[in-house]
Design a protein around this motif. Structure first.
Motif, short mmCIF file in Angstrom:
data_model
loop_
_atom_site.label_atom_id
_atom_site.label_comp_id
_atom_site.label_asym_id
_atom_site.label_seq_id
_atom_site.Cartn_x
_atom_site.Cartn_y
_atom_site.Cartn_z
N ALA A 61 -6.82 -79.79 -25.03
CA ALA A 61 -5.45 -80.28 -24.84
C ALA A 61 -5.12 -80.38 -23.36
O ALA A 61 -4.50 -81.36 -22.91
CB ALA A 61 -4.46 -79.36 -25.55
N LEU A 80 -0.04 -80.14 -31.64
CA LEU A 80 -0.88 -81.12 -32.33
C LEU A 80 -2.21 -81.30 -31.61
O LEU A 80 -3.28 -81.35 -32.25
CB LEU A 80 -0.14 -82.46 -32.42
N LEU A 81 -2.17 -81.36 -30.28
CA LEU A 81 -3.40 -81.50 -29.51
C LEU A 81 -4.25 -80.24 -29.60
O LEU A 81 -5.49 -80.31 -29.63
CB LEU A 81 -3.07 -81.81 -28.04
N GLU A 83 -4.56 -78.38 -32.14
CA GLU A 83 -5.17 -78.33 -33.47
C GLU A 83 -6.21 -79.44 -33.66
O GLU A 83 -6.83 -79.54 -34.72
CB GLU A 83 -4.09 -78.44 -34.54
N SER A 84 -6.39 -80.27 -32.62
CA SER A 84 -7.33 -81.38 -32.71
C SER A 84 -8.67 -80.97 -32.10
O SER A 84 -8.75 -80.08 -31.26
CB SER A 84 -6.79 -82.62 -31.97
N SER A 85 -9.71 -81.66 -32.53
CA SER A 85 -11.04 -81.44 -31.96
C SER A 85 -11.78 -82.77 -31.92
O SER A 85 -11.62 -83.61 -32.81
CB SER A 85 -11.83 -80.40 -32.77
N VAL A 86 -12.56 -82.94 -30.86
CA VAL A 86 -13.37 -84.15 -30.71
C VAL A 86 -14.79 -83.70 -30.42
O VAL A 86 -15.06 -83.04 -29.41
CB VAL A 86 -12.84 -85.04 -29.55
N LEU A 101 -0.91 -91.66 -31.90
CA LEU A 101 -0.38 -90.35 -32.29
C LEU A 101 1.13 -90.38 -32.54
O LEU A 101 1.71 -89.36 -32.90
CB LEU A 101 -0.69 -89.32 -31.19
N LEU A 224 -4.49 -91.61 -28.27
CA LEU A 224 -5.72 -90.91 -27.91
C LEU A 224 -6.83 -91.95 -27.82
O LEU A 224 -7.16 -92.60 -28.82
CB LEU A 224 -6.05 -89.84 -28.95
N LYS A 231 -12.63 -89.05 -23.15
CA LYS A 231 -11.40 -89.04 -23.94
C LYS A 231 -10.20 -88.84 -23.03
O LYS A 231 -10.26 -88.11 -22.05
CB LYS A 231 -11.44 -87.93 -24.99
#
Length: 264
Positions: A61, A80-81, A83-86, A101, A224, A231
């Motif tokens: 994040a 939200l960021l 809880e995100s994964s790339v 988003l 995103l 990213k």
């Protein structure tokens, strides 16, 4: 010549110092008047503590936030960021994706913060000592439960997010316990005594204080963008809007004592 140069240098330094001192006055926390008392331990209604921590971004994040051209402070978007994964894969070469988003209230910039210690009257205690020959004592006792609400001064998009941003800013600037709603329970008391002289009427007024917060909120569409193993966050269609809010000070009361020859 040297004397004139020295005088000019002294004047320049004094202007610089005074300008710096003036600029810092906006960040000075408000001084609480002696007429204001904390009632958290006396309040018969237990208000919930307003807990809005500054959310710590995850490593991903933080990387995305740093890449954004527009500052992002919205705790819900940061969550939200978080809880995100790339996943990073060597096979991602040539991979491209743009993920929308949503539109968000991105940040809030404060321009003015002030305190009205008599924002809303919550109680009146009264004693008649017109027939007395000695002073009569009076103290605060809340006659009935009182709910004090704040709010935004205008309708605005994503108002819940804007209120969070403004609340976080106001709490940081004032170091006061703030909430958009606070309740003073019936029977709440303070031991502070006020003396009503003989032949006088006495009125003890209680007020709920509140902070006035004014500034500007910035909105934008958040994307995103993924390109290979790179990213970043891209913000489009950025707009700003001025907004104000009244935010009550939780579990505090301001008192005003008055005497009179006749009923007020």
């Amino acid at each position: 010549m040297k004397k004139g140069l020295l005088i000019s240098l002294v004047l320049l330094l004094s202007i610089s110092f005074s300008g710096s001192a003036f600029a810092n006055t906006k960040d000075i926390q408000p001084k609480i008047p002696s007429s204001v008392m904390e009632i958290s331990k006396d309040n018969t209604y237990p208000n919930p503590t307003q807990d809005l921590p500054y959310l710590q971004p995850s490593e991903l994040a933080q990387e995305l936030l740093d890449a954004s051209d527009v500052p992002i402070e919205n705790p819900d978007l940061i969550r939200l960021l978080n809880e995100s994964s790339v996943s990073e894969s060597p096979l991602a070469l040539g991979y491209r994706a743009t993920i929308f988003l949503g539109q968000w209230a991105l940040n809030y910039e404060s321009s003015e913060t002030s305190t009205n210690w008599e924002y809303q009257k919550i109680n009146t205690n009264y004693q008649d000592n017109r027939g007395g020959k000695a002073p009569l004592q009076i103290s605060y006792k809340q006659e009935s439960q009182k709910q004090v609400k704040g709010g935004l001064t205008a309708d605005i998009a994503y108002s819940d997010h804007v209120k969070k941003l403004m609340l976080l800013t106001a709490m940081k600037k004032t170091n006061l316990p703030l909430s958009f709603e606070t309740i003073i329970g019936a029977g709440t008391k303070k031991d502070q005594v006020y003396n009503i002289p003989a032949t006088k009427l006495g009125y003890l007024y209680a007020y709920a204080p509140a902070v006035s917060e004014k500034g500007k909120v910035t909105y934008g569409e958040v994307y995103l963008v993924l390109k290979g193993n790179k990213k970043k966050i891209v913000v489009k269609n950025v707009t700003s809007q001025g907004i104000g809010a009244w935010i009550p000070v939780q579990d505090h009361a301001s008192f005003g004592f008055h005497t009179s020859d006749r009923p007020r």
